[in-house]
Design a protein around this motif. Structure first.
Motif, short mmCIF file in Angstrom:
data_model
loop_
_atom_site.label_atom_id
_atom_site.label_comp_id
_atom_site.label_asym_id
_atom_site.label_seq_id
_atom_site.Cartn_x
_atom_site.Cartn_y
_atom_site.Cartn_z
N TRP A 267 7.97 -4.06 4.73
CA TRP A 267 7.65 -3.43 5.22
C TRP A 267 7.92 -2.39 5.45
CZ3 TRP A 267 3.73 0.12 3.02
CH2 TRP A 267 3.17 0.75 3.90
N LEU A 268 8.61 -2.37 6.33
CA LEU A 268 9.88 -1.36 7.25
C LEU A 268 10.98 -0.77 6.77
CD1 LEU A 268 8.46 0.63 10.38
CD2 LEU A 268 10.55 -1.67 11.04
N ALA B 14 -2.33 8.69 -0.12
CA ALA B 14 -4.23 9.12 -0.06
C ALA B 14 -5.39 8.24 0.94
CB ALA B 14 -4.74 8.58 -1.30
N SER B 15 -4.67 7.22 1.20
CA SER B 15 -5.41 6.00 1.80
C SER B 15 -4.89 7.03 3.70
CB SER B 15 -4.03 4.68 2.07
OG SER B 15 -5.08 4.29 3.61
N ARG B 16 -3.50 7.34 4.07
CA ARG B 16 -3.53 8.18 5.18
C ARG B 16 -4.77 9.10 5.57
NH1 ARG B 16 1.76 7.84 4.36
NH2 ARG B 16 2.41 4.89 5.07
N THR B 17 -4.40 10.43 4.34
CA THR B 17 -5.04 11.19 4.27
C THR B 17 -7.03 11.33 4.38
OG1 THR B 17 -3.81 11.86 2.33
CG2 THR B 17 -6.03 13.13 3.04
N LEU B 18 -6.77 9.72 3.97
CA LEU B 18 -8.48 9.64 4.47
C LEU B 18 -8.82 8.99 5.36
CD1 LEU B 18 -8.88 7.80 0.69
CD2 LEU B 18 -10.00 9.50 1.51
N GLY B 19 -7.47 8.94 6.64
CA GLY B 19 -8.20 8.93 7.50
C GLY B 19 -6.96 7.36 8.02
N ALA B 20 -6.97 6.37 7.14
CA ALA B 20 -6.92 5.17 7.69
C ALA B 20 -5.11 4.51 8.19
CB ALA B 20 -6.34 4.01 6.15
N GLY B 21 -4.97 4.12 9.60
CA GLY B 21 -4.21 4.15 10.33
C GLY B 21 -2.84 2.64 9.20
N GLU B 22 -1.40 2.88 9.89
CA GLU B 22 -0.87 2.13 8.96
C GLU B 22 -1.14 0.89 9.10
OE1 GLU B 22 3.45 3.06 10.46
OE2 GLU B 22 4.13 2.30 8.67
N ALA B 23 -1.63 0.25 9.96
CA ALA B 23 -1.82 -0.85 9.61
C ALA B 23 -2.35 -0.81 8.59
CB ALA B 23 -2.30 -1.52 11.19
N THR C 215 -3.44 0.75 5.89
CA THR C 215 -2.24 1.15 4.94
C THR C 215 -1.98 -0.23 3.97
OG1 THR C 215 -2.52 2.85 5.58
CG2 THR C 215 -1.53 2.66 3.79
N PHE C 216 -1.06 -1.29 4.80
CA PHE C 216 -0.18 -2.13 5.44
C PHE C 216 -1.53 -3.26 4.56
CE2 PHE C 216 1.23 -5.74 6.67
CZ PHE C 216 2.17 -6.17 5.87
N ALA C 217 -2.69 -3.66 5.17
CA ALA C 217 -3.25 -4.77 4.52
C ALA C 217 -3.80 -4.97 3.59
CB ALA C 217 -3.87 -4.93 6.51
N ARG C 218 -4.33 -3.09 3.36
CA ARG C 218 -5.59 -3.14 2.46
C ARG C 218 -4.86 -2.44 1.40
NH1 ARG C 218 -11.11 -3.44 4.87
NH2 ARG C 218 -11.44 -3.22 2.76
N ILE C 219 -4.03 -1.72 1.48
CA ILE C 219 -3.50 -1.21 0.62
C ILE C 219 -2.18 -1.71 -0.94
CG2 ILE C 219 -2.77 0.90 -0.96
CD1 ILE C 219 -5.50 1.35 0.47
N ALA C 220 -1.60 -1.85 0.45
CA ALA C 220 0.31 -2.00 0.14
C ALA C 220 0.71 -3.99 0.17
CB ALA C 220 0.87 -1.53 1.71
N ILE C 221 -0.54 -4.40 0.82
CA ILE C 221 -0.27 -6.01 0.59
C ILE C 221 -0.94 -6.41 -0.79
CG2 ILE C 221 -1.01 -8.20 1.37
CD1 ILE C 221 0.61 -7.46 3.91
N PRO C 222 -1.78 -5.67 -1.10
CA PRO C 222 -2.61 -6.34 -2.86
C PRO C 222 -1.68 -5.43 -3.20
CG PRO C 222 -4.40 -5.20 -0.94
CD PRO C 222 -3.01 -5.48 -0.44
N ALA C 223 -1.13 -4.12 -3.65
CA ALA C 223 -0.28 -3.72 -4.68
C ALA C 223 0.70 -4.52 -4.71
CB ALA C 223 -0.53 -2.15 -4.63
#
Lengths: 258, 249
Positions: A74-75, A159-168, A170-178
């Protein structure tokens, strides 16, 4: 109706040649002996121990790779920094190393006189098999995972970050599923490589039934004296690897149509 | 699967493709393809380099592996293995000869004093490497162990940490100190360039180790092949074998 172009004929010929070349040796394993003889040869506690050990150690290597490799990939996929390209090359190195070199390198690092002596913890131990498998399989998973994260649509992450989600989050809920289909494909590649590992394991972990003798080592041991046994174990490994590939492909296809 | 197919393919590749009758051309030296046990490497390299009647292409591998390759038709003219009995499984051969003997020894890393006698192998905590029982070195080791009293044999068996496919594997594990001792041929220690020391196994316990040679019937250079085998027992062959730590039969 358009005529078939000459190029199409050439390409089809090349494909046919390739299929024959890659599939025939595999088919030969199953044809060389009758199914009865193959199954009979598996009635050998040493062979079953080797298969069981192969499954356990390769699974352990894959779990380590997923746990450590996923955030690392991811990094690498989302940040550009000085030395990025060099770092990626270092991580990909085991991909092009001959397994014997990997084995020597692991010995030079972890043996009694090595850079990082580990006493009797790894060398000639089951843990050493897992280390060898992880070493050779890592680039297969890392490359796939990095590519999978890179192809995730940036606007979703933003979008995830704009909505206030931290990187962790975003990683877990958006990046991994995608990235899941790509990650799973990476698991299959890494696992397949780990299941087939031979040279590094023999040099670093040795060969002892139930402790360090994985299926490829057991096949090699049988080659000289028990060819039927070697064929039978090979057949099982082929079936296992093919099942692994098929399961993953159908899983990825299902994810894709979801 | 990878191992055997790759092994056979590599053996065939390393032995090279034959010159398809090219030898018949005048002035061209025939080329002998010799498959030899890995433990013969230094002796054979010297002897083959000085062999005058033909060019020699050497291919080294474990004796069992070589035998299996010869039986499955790999292009080999002469087979030299660490157990004459194996030659029965190599396919059609001419008469076999024993051309050298070796001894079984305990190899330890140079300067190590963990193991000073074969009796130390049974001490708890000592780590031992041996050959797989499917290899000649492993079968000789088994005979040595079988000559010991049962409790001692069981104690050594508990200390064995790896069963390598050939003697070279055992040497490697001792050299990197992955184990305290390994059971190998005396010649392995002679050719280890000082990295290993040999602890002899008493004569009544050590099995006789013999090397067998055979010319394969399918060879297209039978005269040169026979001369190559006969020369192993001649002056040049004996000298090369002795420098590598092997004995006359």
């Amino acid at each position: 109706m358009s005529a078939v172009s000459p190029f199409r004929v050439v390409a089809a010929g090349a494909l046919a040649l390739l299929v024959a070349f890659l599939a025939l040796p595999v088919v030969a394993i199953f044809v060389e002996q009758s199914p009865g003889e193959l199954i009979g040869a598996l009635d050998d506690p040493g062979a079953l121990d080797a298969l069981w050990l192969s499954l356990q150690t390769s699974l352990a290597a894959v779990v380590i790779l997923v746990v450590v490799g996923t955030p690392a990939a991811w990094l690498l996929a989302t940040r550009r920094f000085r030395g990025h390209a060099l770092l990626v090359t270092v991580l990909e190195l085991p991909l092009v190393l001959p397994p014997a070199v990997a084995g020597i390198a692991l010995l030079a690092c972890f043996s009694a006189d090595g850079l990082l002596p580990t006493g009797n913890l790894l060398v000639l131990q089951t843990a050493g098999v897992i280390v060898a498998l992880t070493f050779v399989a890592a680039p297969f998973y890392l490359r796939a995972a990095q590519a999978a994260f890179e192809s995730v649509d940036r606007s979703w992450l933003d979008a995830s970050r704009t909505l206030g989600a931290g990187e962790a989050r975003t990683f877990a809920r958006i990046a991994i599923p995608a990235a899941l289909p790509g990650l799973i494909a990476g698991v299959a590649l890494g696992w397949g490589r780990a299941l087939g590992e031979f040279g590094a394991t023999l040099m670093f972990a040795g060969s002892f039934r139930g402790i360090t003798q994985t299926a490829p080592l057991a096949i090699y041991e049988r080659f000289g004296t028990d060819f039927t046994g070697a064929l039978a174990l090979s057949a099982v490994l082929i079936v296992l690897s093919a099942a692994l590939l098929l399961t993953v492909k159908s899983g990825v296809a299902r994810l894709g149509t979801r | 699967m990878r191992a055997n197919k790759l092994g056979a393919a590599l053996a065939i590749a390393s032995l090279g493709l034959t010159g398809c009758g090219g030898d018949a051309l005048e002035g061209k030296r025939p080329e002998l393809r010799v498959g030899a046990a890995t433990s013969l490497k230094s002796a054979l390299t010297e002897y083959a380099g000085a062999f005058g009647q033909a060019g020699v292409r050497l291919s080294f591998a474990g004796s069992d592996e070589l035998t299996a390759q010869a039986a499955s038709g790999a292009p080999i003219d002469v087979l030299l293995v660490a157990d004459p009995g194996l030659l029965d499984r190599a396919g059609a051969i001419e008469a076999r000869t024993v051309f050298a003997t070796n001894a079984l020894v305990i190899a330890v890393p140079a300067g190590s004093d963990e193991v000073r006698s074969y009796r130390d192998l049974s001490r708890p905590g000592i780590r031992v490497a041996s050959g797989s029982q499917r290899s000649p070195i492993g079968r000789y080791t088994r005979r040595f162990l079988d000559a010991l009293p049962a409790p001692e044999r069981a104690a050594i068996a508990r200390n064995i940490r790896t069963e390598e496919p050939d003697a070279a594997g055992v040497v490697g594990k001792v050299t990197v100190k992955a184990v305290d001792a390994g059971i190998v041929y005396a010649s392995d220690v002679t050719t280890s360039q000082g990295r290993l020391e040999a602890i002899p196994i008493p004569g009544d316990l050590g099995p006789g180790v013999a090397y067998g040679a055979a010319v394969l019937r399918r060879t297209s250079h039978p005269d040169e092949a026979r001369a190559f085998v006969a020369g192993l027992r001649g002056q040049a062959g004996t000298a090369a074998l002795q420098r590598a730590g092997l004995q006359r039969p």
